[in-house]
Each structure stands twice: as structure tokens, then as C-alpha cells.
Scaffold this motif. Structure first.
Motif, PDB file in Angstrom:
ATOM      1  N   LYS A 178       2.711  10.094   2.725  1.00 26.09           N
ATOM      2  CA  LYS A 178       2.987   8.967   3.429  1.00 26.09           C
ATOM      3  C   LYS A 178       1.906   8.059   4.043  1.00 26.09           C
ATOM      4  O   LYS A 178       1.765   9.117   4.829  1.00 26.09           O
ATOM      5  CB  LYS A 178       4.416   9.491   3.372  1.00 26.09           C
ATOM      6  CG  LYS A 178       5.259   9.538   2.495  1.00 26.09           C
ATOM      7  CD  LYS A 178       5.464   8.421   1.714  1.00 26.09           C
ATOM      8  CE  LYS A 178       7.080   9.217   0.466  1.00 26.09           C
ATOM      9  NZ  LYS A 178       7.342   7.879  -0.212  1.00 26.09           N
ATOM     10  N   PRO A 179       1.827   7.045   3.940  1.00 30.47           N
ATOM     11  CA  PRO A 179       1.072   6.235   5.187  1.00 30.47           C
ATOM     12  C   PRO A 179       1.297   6.586   6.326  1.00 30.47           C
ATOM     13  O   PRO A 179       0.492   6.850   6.577  1.00 30.47           O
ATOM     14  CB  PRO A 179       1.486   4.728   4.814  1.00 30.47           C
ATOM     15  CG  PRO A 179       1.592   4.785   3.057  1.00 30.47           C
ATOM     16  CD  PRO A 179       2.282   5.870   2.841  1.00 30.47           C
ATOM     17  N   LEU A 180       2.705   6.059   7.081  1.00 32.63           N
ATOM     18  CA  LEU A 180       3.225   6.394   8.591  1.00 32.63           C
ATOM     19  C   LEU A 180       2.164   8.453   8.762  1.00 32.63           C
ATOM     20  O   LEU A 180       1.794   8.342   9.773  1.00 32.63           O
ATOM     21  CB  LEU A 180       4.248   6.595   8.911  1.00 32.63           C
ATOM     22  CG  LEU A 180       4.665   7.247   9.894  1.00 32.63           C
ATOM     23  CD1 LEU A 180       4.390   6.088  11.317  1.00 32.63           C
ATOM     24  CD2 LEU A 180       6.549   6.937  10.235  1.00 32.63           C
ATOM     25  N   ALA A 181       2.809   8.876   7.514  1.00 30.39           N
ATOM     26  CA  ALA A 181       2.178  10.764   7.581  1.00 30.39           C
ATOM     27  C   ALA A 181       0.880  10.772   8.474  1.00 30.39           C
ATOM     28  O   ALA A 181       0.718  11.547   8.919  1.00 30.39           O
ATOM     29  CB  ALA A 181       2.665  10.970   6.429  1.00 30.39           C
ATOM     30  N   ILE A 182       0.521  10.117   7.306  1.00 33.84           N
ATOM     31  CA  ILE A 182      -1.362   9.951   7.264  1.00 33.84           C
ATOM     32  C   ILE A 182      -2.036   9.525   8.419  1.00 33.84           C
ATOM     33  O   ILE A 182      -2.469  10.030   9.408  1.00 33.84           O
ATOM     34  CB  ILE A 182      -2.118   9.110   6.105  1.00 33.84           C
ATOM     35  CG1 ILE A 182      -1.497   9.661   5.011  1.00 33.84           C
ATOM     36  CG2 ILE A 182      -3.780   8.863   7.115  1.00 33.84           C
ATOM     37  CD1 ILE A 182      -2.319   9.010   3.674  1.00 33.84           C
ATOM     38  N   ALA A 183      -1.517   8.016   9.271  1.00 30.42           N
ATOM     39  CA  ALA A 183      -1.322   7.818  10.509  1.00 30.42           C
ATOM     40  C   ALA A 183      -1.207   8.641  11.960  1.00 30.42           C
ATOM     41  O   ALA A 183      -2.167   8.961  12.655  1.00 30.42           O
ATOM     42  CB  ALA A 183      -0.408   6.522  10.927  1.00 30.42           C
TER      43      ALA A 183
END
Length: 298
Positions: A178-183
Motif C-alpha cells: 500500500k502507498p501509505l505503507a511504503i511511505a
């Protein structure tokens, strides 16, 4: 449908305003901080915000993904935070913002050359046109501002290459994350290194906090980190989800206009020749991002 269509334009304009303003904020923060203090502080504040919002997402990152999350964090966030600050110690913020528009071009170029992602003839032409515009912008800028060291443009160009590598890494190796997890994962990796950099810059010397320009600069970095980095990441991911990556990437066209306006208001000079160079770059970006059905593998 109409409501969603209107909303995506609002997101696009808000993102353009936020990211376009980031460059002048860096310039103002540099009046009281060193480039290394700015880069480290920006990273730490952004990390704290993302940890509060998405710390639960860390456990969703699988073991095999952490290597790529770490590389993504270093190339996509850590080094560019310092490089952009270093560049603006010598180059006007408006020029830096235009050079930042090379990210989509380098994404296409590296995607084809390194990651073997198919590219179209139109995209290749767009890359060539973009670099012609970049050459005009840099050469004219060096002539117009002989007191500025335009070799520092290399820091911006290097950052756009790192951003491009980061985009391709996410596309190829982190599609399941997930994008937020990557960030959040990015900042888990780079938080401690940023803290160490800040410590060794003598930032925590109590005498610094008695200097008004130092405290004012910290305020600019807080705004930059919260809006220009953390919030912007969330907004951009949302924009991609509600529209398309191609539409979302069009923020690249509007962002330099905002940055140019701020730069001119702050007394920066920008010639007609540089304007032509900027237009050429944006044409190249447009061609590189335009969808096409006929693709070839490079």
C-alpha cells in the motif's frame, strides 16, 4: 461522476500549489539553516507525521519487500531532501522547480534502459526535447546570473534521476504494498540517519534558538515537511486512485508556474530565453507522459 471529475481537478490544483510553493519555502529556510540542517529536519518532521498517521501499516510490509522499501526511502526521500537544499544555496528556486520537471522524462528513460519497461517513440522524442530545454534553461541561467554556480543544477538533475529510479522500483517491486505503507516504511529506514546528520550539524546548540532567523527558518521547514512532503504524498496517492497516473502527473505542468510566480515575487530574475527553455521542457514532459497504444521495448 461529475462530482468525482471536479474533485480530481481540485486535488490537482491544490497539489500544484503545495509543491510549487515548496521551492520558495526551501529558499526562505536556508536563510537561517544550513542545507544539511534543512534536509535532516525536513526528513524528521515528515517521518514523525507519517508515523502518527500510518504506523500500523508497517506490519503489512513483507520481509522480502523491505530491501526495496529501504532503497526507495534513500533514493526517493532521503538524498533528494539534501540535494534540493544544496542546489538552492546557489540557484534560484524558480529554476530548481523547472529542473524538477525532468522527473517524468527520467522515469521513461530509466524505465526503458534499466527496468526494461516498454517505451514509445513519442516518449523517446519527449525525453530528447526535454533535455534540449534543460540545456537552454541552464546555459541561459548561468549567463543571466553569473554570480550563481549553475554546476549546482547537477544536484537537482541527480535528484530527478533518483526520483525516477524510485518510481520504477515501486512500479516493479512494490506493487503489492500500500502507498501509505511504503511511505511509512521509507521513513522508518531514513529517520535515524537523518537524526544523526542533524546532531552532527550542531543544530541542537542552545545558542541557535536565541537567533530569530533560526527559529523562523524552523517554522518554514515545519510547513514544508507537513504540507510539501507528508500531506502531499497522501494527496497525490489519492489523486492517482481517483483518476489516472497520467492525469496525476500533469501536476508537473502547473507546479513550475506556481514556483515561478513565487520566485518573481521574491525578486528572482527569469529571462524570456529561460521561459522558452521551460516551455520546451514541458512539451517534452507532455510527449513522454501521453498515452499511446503502439509501444516498443527498448
Amino acid at each position: 461522476m461529475q462530482s468525482n471529475n471536479s474533485k480530481k481537478w481540485v486535488y490537482l490544483l491544490v497539489l500544484s500549489l503545495i509543491w510549487g510553493t515548496s521551492f520558495i519555502l526551501i529558499k526562505k529556510a536556508l536563510l537561517g539553516l544550513s542545507a544539511y540542517q534543512l534536509g535532516a529536519l525536513r526528513t524528521l518532521i515528515t517521518g514523525l507525521f507519517l508515523f502518527v498517521v500510518g504506523y500500523k501499516k508497517i506490519k503489512t510490509i513483507k520481509k522480502e519487500h523491505w530491501k526495496w522499501v529501504a532503497i526507495s526511502g534513500v533514493l526517493g526521500s532521503f538524498i533528494p531532501a539534501f540535494f534540493f537544499a544544496i542546489a538552492e544555496t546557489e540557484i534560484d528556486s524558480a529554476v530548481v522547480s523547472v529542473l524538477n520537471s525532468l522527473v517524468p522524462l527520467n522515469t521513461v528513460l530509466l524505465g526503458a534502459a534499466v527496468f526494461k519497461i516498454a517505451s514509445s517513440t513519442r516518449q523517446v522524442i519527449g525525453v530528447i526535447i526535454g533535455f534540449i530545454g534543460t540545456s537552454i534553461l541552464i546555459l541561459e541561467g548561468a549567463d543571466l546570473n553569473p554570480n550563481q554556480n549553475y554546476l549546482y543544477a547537477g544536484f537537482v538533475i541527480a535528484s530527478t534521476v533518483m526520483y525516477a529510479v524510485n518510481v520504477n522500483i515501486i512500479k516493479r517491486y512494490l506493487q503489492e504494498v500500500k502507498p501509505l505503507a511504503i511511505a511509512v516504511g521509507n521513513y522508518v529506514v531514513i529517520f535515524i540517519p537523518a537524526l544523526l546528520v542533524l546532531i552532527f550539524t550542531d543544530f541542537f546548540n542552545l545558542n541557535n534558538f536565541d537567533i530569530p532567523v533560526f527559529n523562523k527558518a524552523i517554522g518554514y521547514v515545519v510547513i514544508l515537511a507537513f504540507f510539501g512532503t507528508a500531506l502531499a504524498k497522501v494527496l497525490f496517492n489519492t489523486l492517482v486512485q481517483m483518476s489516472t497516473p497520467v492525469f496525476a502527473s500533469s501536476v508537473t505542468y502547473i507546479m513550475p508556474i506556481v514556483a515561478l510566480a513565487w520566485g518573481l515575487l521574491d525578486g528572482e530574475t527569469f529571462s524570456w530565453t529561460q521561459g522558452v527553455g521551460t516551455l520546451i521542457i514541458l512539451i517534452g514532459v507532455y510527449l513522454a507522459n501521453r498515452k499511446t497504444k503502439k509501444i516498443r521495448s527498448v
